[in-house]
Design a protein around this motif. Structure first.
Motif, short mmCIF file in Angstrom:
data_model
loop_
_atom_site.label_atom_id
_atom_site.label_comp_id
_atom_site.label_asym_id
_atom_site.label_seq_id
_atom_site.Cartn_x
_atom_site.Cartn_y
_atom_site.Cartn_z
N ALA A 11 0.83 -1.20 0.00
CA ALA A 11 0.00 0.00 0.00
C ALA A 11 0.87 1.26 0.00
O ALA A 11 0.55 2.26 -0.66
N GLY A 12 1.97 1.21 0.75
CA GLY A 12 2.86 2.36 0.79
C GLY A 12 3.60 2.59 -0.51
O GLY A 12 3.90 3.73 -0.88
N ALA A 13 3.86 1.51 -1.25
CA ALA A 13 4.68 1.61 -2.47
C ALA A 13 3.87 1.82 -3.74
O ALA A 13 4.41 2.30 -4.74
N ILE A 14 2.58 1.47 -3.75
CA ILE A 14 1.85 1.43 -5.01
C ILE A 14 1.69 2.81 -5.66
O ILE A 14 1.65 2.92 -6.89
N GLY A 15 1.65 3.87 -4.87
CA GLY A 15 1.55 5.20 -5.47
C GLY A 15 2.77 5.52 -6.31
O GLY A 15 2.68 6.23 -7.32
N ASN A 16 3.92 5.00 -5.92
CA ASN A 16 5.14 5.22 -6.69
C ASN A 16 5.11 4.46 -8.01
O ASN A 16 5.72 4.87 -8.99
N VAL A 17 4.40 3.33 -8.03
CA VAL A 17 4.22 2.61 -9.29
C VAL A 17 3.50 3.52 -10.28
O VAL A 17 3.92 3.67 -11.44
N LEU A 18 2.43 4.17 -9.82
CA LEU A 18 1.66 5.08 -10.68
C LEU A 18 2.50 6.28 -11.08
O LEU A 18 2.55 6.65 -12.26
N GLU A 19 3.17 6.90 -10.11
CA GLU A 19 3.95 8.11 -10.38
C GLU A 19 5.01 7.86 -11.44
O GLU A 19 5.11 8.58 -12.44
N TRP A 20 5.81 6.83 -11.24
CA TRP A 20 6.94 6.60 -12.13
C TRP A 20 6.51 5.92 -13.43
O TRP A 20 7.19 6.06 -14.45
N TYR A 21 5.42 5.17 -13.40
CA TYR A 21 4.87 4.62 -14.64
C TYR A 21 4.50 5.75 -15.59
O TYR A 21 4.87 5.74 -16.78
N ASP A 22 3.80 6.74 -15.07
CA ASP A 22 3.36 7.85 -15.91
C ASP A 22 4.55 8.63 -16.47
O ASP A 22 4.62 8.90 -17.68
N PHE A 23 5.49 8.99 -15.61
CA PHE A 23 6.62 9.78 -16.09
C PHE A 23 7.51 8.96 -17.01
O PHE A 23 8.10 9.51 -17.95
N ALA A 24 7.60 7.66 -16.79
CA ALA A 24 8.39 6.81 -17.68
C ALA A 24 7.74 6.70 -19.05
O ALA A 24 8.41 6.83 -20.08
N VAL A 25 6.44 6.46 -19.08
CA VAL A 25 5.73 6.36 -20.35
C VAL A 25 5.88 7.65 -21.14
O VAL A 25 6.11 7.63 -22.35
N PHE A 26 5.75 8.78 -20.46
CA PHE A 26 5.91 10.07 -21.14
C PHE A 26 7.31 10.18 -21.74
O PHE A 26 7.48 10.63 -22.88
N GLY A 27 8.32 9.78 -20.97
CA GLY A 27 9.69 9.84 -21.47
C GLY A 27 9.93 8.92 -22.65
O GLY A 27 10.57 9.28 -23.64
N PHE A 28 9.40 7.69 -22.57
CA PHE A 28 9.61 6.72 -23.64
C PHE A 28 8.90 7.13 -24.93
O PHE A 28 9.38 6.85 -26.03
N LEU A 29 7.73 7.78 -24.80
CA LEU A 29 6.92 8.11 -25.97
C LEU A 29 7.11 9.55 -26.44
O LEU A 29 6.46 9.98 -27.39
N ALA A 30 8.01 10.28 -25.79
CA ALA A 30 8.25 11.68 -26.16
C ALA A 30 8.57 11.87 -27.64
O ALA A 30 8.07 12.81 -28.26
N PRO A 31 9.39 11.01 -28.26
CA PRO A 31 9.68 11.20 -29.69
C PRO A 31 8.44 11.15 -30.57
O PRO A 31 8.39 11.80 -31.62
N PHE A 32 7.42 10.38 -30.17
CA PHE A 32 6.19 10.29 -30.96
C PHE A 32 5.23 11.43 -30.63
O PHE A 32 4.52 11.93 -31.51
N MET A 33 5.23 11.85 -29.37
CA MET A 33 4.32 12.92 -28.96
C MET A 33 4.78 14.29 -29.45
O MET A 33 3.97 15.20 -29.65
N SER A 34 6.08 14.45 -29.69
CA SER A 34 6.62 15.77 -30.04
C SER A 34 5.98 16.34 -31.30
O SER A 34 5.65 17.53 -31.36
N SER A 35 5.76 15.48 -32.30
CA SER A 35 5.18 15.97 -33.55
C SER A 35 3.70 16.31 -33.40
O SER A 35 3.15 17.09 -34.19
N GLN A 36 3.03 15.74 -32.40
CA GLN A 36 1.61 15.99 -32.18
C GLN A 36 1.35 17.30 -31.46
O GLN A 36 0.30 17.92 -31.64
N PHE A 37 2.32 17.74 -30.65
CA PHE A 37 2.12 18.96 -29.87
C PHE A 37 3.07 20.09 -30.27
O PHE A 37 2.76 21.26 -30.06
N PHE A 38 4.21 19.74 -30.86
CA PHE A 38 5.19 20.74 -31.28
C PHE A 38 5.65 20.43 -32.70
O PHE A 38 6.80 20.03 -32.91
N PRO A 39 4.76 20.56 -33.70
CA PRO A 39 5.17 20.24 -35.07
C PRO A 39 6.32 21.12 -35.51
O PRO A 39 6.32 22.33 -35.30
#
Length: 423
Positions: A11-39
């Motif tokens: 219970a104490g650790a699961i929030g960190n799963v969510l926190e770092w999952y989100d920031f990791a996904v954003f980092g991994f997919l940044a090359p694909f998202m860049s053209s969608q928001f900053f053409p």
């Protein structure tokens, strides 16, 4: 470990799963998202802007840290943890319906930044709340082991994010990921948030906080008191967090982008390699936590920073050779060194403060470092390469940061005379 203690750990650790999952996904997919928001005709320019948005989420962390620090030290660790996991899940889920630049123009990147800021506010209290809770519910001789579960959840979140991004790459074409596939991983944040909220509803408050309530030692303004009474301790937390903040985001969030967009020829299966080496780090963390309980967290924490100082440059040079084997071995070595930092940071920070100022003092120092250095690491590394043309330039940045962190770590006093900070 009893069922009750196991439940507290998860219970104490699961929030960190969510926190770092989100920031990791954003980092991994940044090359694909860049053209969608900053053409832009310049792919690197768009990537730098996207990593700038990634960093924006961290700029809100100190504010969130002060808010949740005040709540955690005044109203309880449990209440802060319940609110932080719910507040994180909402903006993460909204990423799935965010309009793009083609649809709403300049409003798209503005909305993206606002969501990242909202996430930053919530995660400003999540990690520190987890550290505080898990260290305080542990037995005296197992505080490092218990605190390591905080980072176990964080690495599990990054690993889950890496695995999800890998799966997206396997199932969809590049065009599909760019058009709409990048949205799918953010749906996972909603599921993790719901599970985390349900798990934390039944948490018991820590004995340290209950004792403070009983004795009337609750501070009315713990954030201000931490700065007034222990400014150097706050600075120490910021200093010892440097290696981890820059290391984890440079070596395991930004690295897939480095391997596929900068190294020539690109390293195949970069995300898979990243996932496997993080799995190695996850396996090693309980070992490092137990080792820290036996020989002292200061020794293990110092080892992690010193190893990065000595090996970052040669390992980056080896990776630049463009072979899979060099990448696997180098990334595995980084996993060992960062794993040592991950397993011991929670207890190192917690024992610098007495319980009445613990949440607030840790939140101030840690979030300051993550805002200035951690979240900006992908941006700075990308910028360094763009400006210098040197693929090893991020290594020098890591070396300087780890060196400063090592000096702060060596300055920690762990004698019996420091008893107020560990009781």
């Amino acid at each position: 470990m009893s069922n009750s203690r196991t439940k507290k750990m998860f219970a104490g650790a699961i929030g960190n799963v969510l926190e770092w999952y989100d920031f990791a996904v954003f980092g991994f997919l940044a090359p694909f998202m860049s053209s969608q928001f900053f053409p832009s005709s310049d792919a690197t320019s768009g990537l730098i802007k996207t990593f700038g948005v990634f960093a924006a989420g961290y700029l809100a962390r100190p504010i969130g840290g002060m808010f949740f620090g005040q709540m955690g030290d005044r109203l309880g660790r449990k209440r802060a943890l319940q609110l932080s996991v719910a507040a994180m899940a909402i903006p993460t889920s909204l990423m799935t319906i965010l309009p793009t630049h083609d649809q709403v123009g300049l409003l798209a990147p503005i909305l993206l930044v606002l969501l990242r800021l909202a996430q930053g506010l919530s995660v400003g209290g999540e990690f520190i709340g987890s550290c505080t809770y898990l260290v305080e519910v542990a037995e005296t001789d197992r505080r490092a082991s218990s605190g390591s579960w905080t980072m176990f959840g964080a690495v599990a979140g990054i690993l889950l994010g890496s695995a999800t991004a890998t799966l997206i790459h396997m199932l969809l074409t590049t065009e599909q990921i760019t058009d709409w596939g990048w949205r799918l991983p953010f749906l996972g944040g909603l599921l993790i948030g719901i599970v985390g909220w349900r798990m934390r509803r039944g948490l018991e408050e820590t004995s340290d906080f209950v004792a403070m309530q009983s004795s009337g030692k609750i501070e009315s303004r713990p954030v201000i008191q931490a700065v007034k009474e222990m400014p150097f301790r706050v600075l120490q937390v910021a200093g010892i967090s440097l290696s981890l903040g820059v290391g984890i985001y440079s070596l395991f969030v930004w690295m897939p982008t480095y391997l596929t967009h900068f190294v020539k020829p690109p390293i195949p299966h970069a995300l898979l390699i990243n996932s496997l080496t993080m799995l190695l780090m996850l396996i090693l963390m309980p070992f490092f936590g137990r080792l820290a309980d036996r020989i002292g967290y200061k020794s293990v924490l110092s080892f992690g920073s010193l190893a990065l100082v000595l090996t970052a440059y040669p390992l980056f040079r080896w990776i630049d050779g463009g072979t899979i084997m060099a990448t696997i071995v180098s990334m595995s070595a980084f996993a060992v060194f960062v794993g040592a930092l991950q397993a011991t940071l929670a207890v190192a920070m917690a024992e610098l403060f007495p319980p009445r100022l613990r949440f607030s003092g840790m939140a101030l120092g840690y979030n300051l470092t993550l805002a200035i250095f951690g979240g900006t690491a992908p941006l700075i590394n990308t910028w360094l390469i763009a400006q210098s043309g040197d693929l090893t330039s991020p290594a020098w940045y890591i070396i300087v940061i780890a060196g400063v962190s090592l000096l702060f770590t060596l300055g920690i006093r762990t004698s019996a005379g420091e008893s107020e900070t560990s009781t």
